[in-house]
Design a protein around this motif. Sequence first.
Motif, PDB file in Angstrom:
ATOM      1  N   SER A  25      29.299  51.415  38.153  1.00  0.00           N
ATOM      2  CA  SER A  25      30.513  50.630  38.338  1.00  0.00           C
ATOM      3  C   SER A  25      30.210  49.330  39.086  1.00  0.00           C
ATOM      4  O   SER A  25      29.163  49.193  39.736  1.00  0.00           O
ATOM      5  CB  SER A  25      31.540  51.438  39.129  1.00  0.00           C
ATOM      6  N   LEU A  26      31.154  48.399  39.012  1.00  0.00           N
ATOM      7  CA  LEU A  26      31.018  47.142  39.747  1.00  0.00           C
ATOM      8  C   LEU A  26      30.909  47.412  41.245  1.00  0.00           C
ATOM      9  O   LEU A  26      30.108  46.779  41.937  1.00  0.00           O
ATOM     10  CB  LEU A  26      32.214  46.226  39.442  1.00  0.00           C
ATOM     11  N   VAL A  27      31.664  48.376  41.743  1.00  0.00           N
ATOM     12  CA  VAL A  27      31.608  48.712  43.167  1.00  0.00           C
ATOM     13  C   VAL A  27      30.199  49.165  43.563  1.00  0.00           C
ATOM     14  O   VAL A  27      29.681  48.767  44.610  1.00  0.00           O
ATOM     15  CB  VAL A  27      32.675  49.782  43.497  1.00  0.00           C
ATOM     16  N   HIS A  28      29.562  49.976  42.728  1.00  0.00           N
ATOM     17  CA  HIS A  28      28.183  50.397  43.025  1.00  0.00           C
ATOM     18  C   HIS A  28      27.239  49.201  43.010  1.00  0.00           C
ATOM     19  O   HIS A  28      26.331  49.102  43.848  1.00  0.00           O
ATOM     20  CB  HIS A  28      27.705  51.449  42.019  1.00  0.00           C
ATOM     21  N   SER A  29      27.436  48.298  42.074  1.00  0.00           N
ATOM     22  CA  SER A  29      26.580  47.106  42.012  1.00  0.00           C
ATOM     23  C   SER A  29      26.773  46.231  43.238  1.00  0.00           C
ATOM     24  O   SER A  29      25.803  45.684  43.786  1.00  0.00           O
ATOM     25  CB  SER A  29      26.875  46.319  40.739  1.00  0.00           C
ATOM     26  N   LYS A  59      37.436  42.885  35.268  1.00  0.00           N
ATOM     27  CA  LYS A  59      36.567  43.711  36.108  1.00  0.00           C
ATOM     28  C   LYS A  59      36.872  43.569  37.597  1.00  0.00           C
ATOM     29  O   LYS A  59      36.612  44.488  38.371  1.00  0.00           O
ATOM     30  CB  LYS A  59      35.101  43.360  35.851  1.00  0.00           C
ATOM     31  N   SER A  60      37.408  42.434  38.009  1.00  0.00           N
ATOM     32  CA  SER A  60      37.590  42.189  39.446  1.00  0.00           C
ATOM     33  C   SER A  60      39.020  42.401  39.932  1.00  0.00           C
ATOM     34  O   SER A  60      39.270  42.367  41.131  1.00  0.00           O
ATOM     35  CB  SER A  60      37.143  40.766  39.789  1.00  0.00           C
ATOM     36  N   LYS A  61      39.958  42.663  39.039  1.00  0.00           N
ATOM     37  CA  LYS A  61      41.374  42.712  39.437  1.00  0.00           C
ATOM     38  C   LYS A  61      41.711  43.832  40.413  1.00  0.00           C
ATOM     39  O   LYS A  61      42.658  43.711  41.175  1.00  0.00           O
ATOM     40  CB  LYS A  61      42.274  42.785  38.209  1.00  0.00           C
ATOM     41  N   ASP A  62      40.969  44.917  40.416  1.00  0.00           N
ATOM     42  CA  ASP A  62      41.300  46.057  41.276  1.00  0.00           C
ATOM     43  C   ASP A  62      40.446  46.149  42.541  1.00  0.00           C
ATOM     44  O   ASP A  62      40.415  47.198  43.186  1.00  0.00           O
ATOM     45  CB  ASP A  62      41.171  47.364  40.481  1.00  0.00           C
ATOM     46  N   LEU A  63      39.773  45.080  42.909  1.00  0.00           N
ATOM     47  CA  LEU A  63      38.949  45.114  44.121  1.00  0.00           C
ATOM     48  C   LEU A  63      39.822  45.302  45.355  1.00  0.00           C
ATOM     49  O   LEU A  63      40.884  44.692  45.479  1.00  0.00           O
ATOM     50  CB  LEU A  63      38.162  43.813  44.268  1.00  0.00           C
ATOM     51  N   THR A  64      39.363  46.149  46.256  1.00  0.00           N
ATOM     52  CA  THR A  64      40.092  46.373  47.507  1.00  0.00           C
ATOM     53  C   THR A  64      39.752  45.257  48.501  1.00  0.00           C
ATOM     54  O   THR A  64      38.716  44.592  48.368  1.00  0.00           O
ATOM     55  CB  THR A  64      39.690  47.724  48.128  1.00  0.00           C
ATOM     56  N   ASN A  66      38.521  45.548  51.372  1.00  0.00           N
ATOM     57  CA  ASN A  66      37.210  45.834  51.948  1.00  0.00           C
ATOM     58  C   ASN A  66      36.095  45.251  51.081  1.00  0.00           C
ATOM     59  O   ASN A  66      35.138  44.650  51.586  1.00  0.00           O
ATOM     60  CB  ASN A  66      37.038  47.353  52.104  1.00  0.00           C
ATOM     61  N   TYR A  67      36.205  45.427  49.773  1.00  0.00           N
ATOM     62  CA  TYR A  67      35.168  44.902  48.890  1.00  0.00           C
ATOM     63  C   TYR A  67      35.232  43.387  48.774  1.00  0.00           C
ATOM     64  O   TYR A  67      34.194  42.728  48.658  1.00  0.00           O
ATOM     65  CB  TYR A  67      35.198  45.594  47.520  1.00  0.00           C
ATOM     66  N   MET A  68      36.426  42.811  48.839  1.00  0.00           N
ATOM     67  CA  MET A  68      36.520  41.348  48.827  1.00  0.00           C
ATOM     68  C   MET A  68      35.813  40.768  50.050  1.00  0.00           C
ATOM     69  O   MET A  68      35.075  39.788  49.937  1.00  0.00           O
ATOM     70  CB  MET A  68      37.982  40.911  48.808  1.00  0.00           C
ATOM     71  N   GLU A 103      38.657  43.731  58.296  1.00  0.00           N
ATOM     72  CA  GLU A 103      38.381  42.967  57.082  1.00  0.00           C
ATOM     73  C   GLU A 103      38.668  41.481  57.315  1.00  0.00           C
ATOM     74  O   GLU A 103      37.923  40.618  56.855  1.00  0.00           O
ATOM     75  CB  GLU A 103      39.214  43.524  55.927  1.00  0.00           C
ATOM     76  N   PHE A 104      39.756  41.176  58.047  1.00  0.00           N
ATOM     77  CA  PHE A 104      40.041  39.781  58.389  1.00  0.00           C
ATOM     78  C   PHE A 104      38.922  39.204  59.245  1.00  0.00           C
ATOM     79  O   PHE A 104      38.515  38.055  59.062  1.00  0.00           O
ATOM     80  CB  PHE A 104      41.373  39.660  59.130  1.00  0.00           C
ATOM     81  N   ALA A 105      38.407  40.006  60.177  1.00  0.00           N
ATOM     82  CA  ALA A 105      37.312  39.523  61.028  1.00  0.00           C
ATOM     83  C   ALA A 105      36.085  39.205  60.193  1.00  0.00           C
ATOM     84  O   ALA A 105      35.429  38.172  60.391  1.00  0.00           O
ATOM     85  CB  ALA A 105      36.980  40.576  62.094  1.00  0.00           C
ATOM     86  N   ARG A 106      35.766  40.077  59.229  1.00  0.00           N
ATOM     87  CA  ARG A 106      34.623  39.836  58.349  1.00  0.00           C
ATOM     88  C   ARG A 106      34.835  38.560  57.534  1.00  0.00           C
ATOM     89  O   ARG A 106      33.927  37.752  57.356  1.00  0.00           O
ATOM     90  CB  ARG A 106      34.419  41.034  57.422  1.00  0.00           C
ATOM     91  N   LEU A 107      36.058  38.389  57.037  1.00  0.00           N
ATOM     92  CA  LEU A 107      36.365  37.174  56.275  1.00  0.00           C
ATOM     93  C   LEU A 107      36.257  35.925  57.143  1.00  0.00           C
ATOM     94  O   LEU A 107      35.749  34.904  56.692  1.00  0.00           O
ATOM     95  CB  LEU A 107      37.781  37.251  55.688  1.00  0.00           C
ATOM     96  N   ALA A 108      36.765  36.008  58.369  1.00  0.00           N
ATOM     97  CA  ALA A 108      36.716  34.859  59.259  1.00  0.00           C
ATOM     98  C   ALA A 108      35.279  34.442  59.545  1.00  0.00           C
ATOM     99  O   ALA A 108      34.974  33.246  59.648  1.00  0.00           O
ATOM    100  CB  ALA A 108      37.443  35.170  60.578  1.00  0.00           C
ATOM    101  N   GLN A 109      34.381  35.412  59.637  1.00  0.00           N
ATOM    102  CA  GLN A 109      32.964  35.090  59.843  1.00  0.00           C
ATOM    103  C   GLN A 109      32.358  34.478  58.596  1.00  0.00           C
ATOM    104  O   GLN A 109      31.586  33.535  58.658  1.00  0.00           O
ATOM    105  CB  GLN A 109      32.180  36.350  60.219  1.00  0.00           C
TER     106      GLN A 109
END
Length: 114
Positions: A25-29, A59-64, A66-68, A103-109
């Motif tokens: 799956s894309l998530v595994h990749s 393929k990307s529409k259901d990304l959570t 966390n994965y984004m 997740e916001f903290a990861r994005l901010a970095q």
Amino acid sequence: SEAAADMDILMILVPAIERRYAEVSLVHSINNVWALTQLKMRHERLLERVATDLNNPKKSKDLTPNYMARIAWIYRRCNAWDMVAESLLPLIRSSAAEFRCGEFARLAQALPEE
């Protein structure tokens, strides 16, 4: 040495990951590229293959969230953000209400200017 043994393992593992790309799956990749990035390895072909899938809305529409956040971290760390920014930023913006603090903290970095 331990580092040489690790490289031997990676020399076997990474080609196997590439060969089996279509079987997972894309998530595994994403997780595979994330693991390599954590090891400070930039694997161009895998980054490109994952980016191609991420740029496909089906393929990307259901990304959570966390994965984004993980994808943003990977592609920024690898100086390859331009491979995914155009498709990922709208996904992140449209899902902003779903992001948790970590997740916001990861994005901010990863995306300080966004």
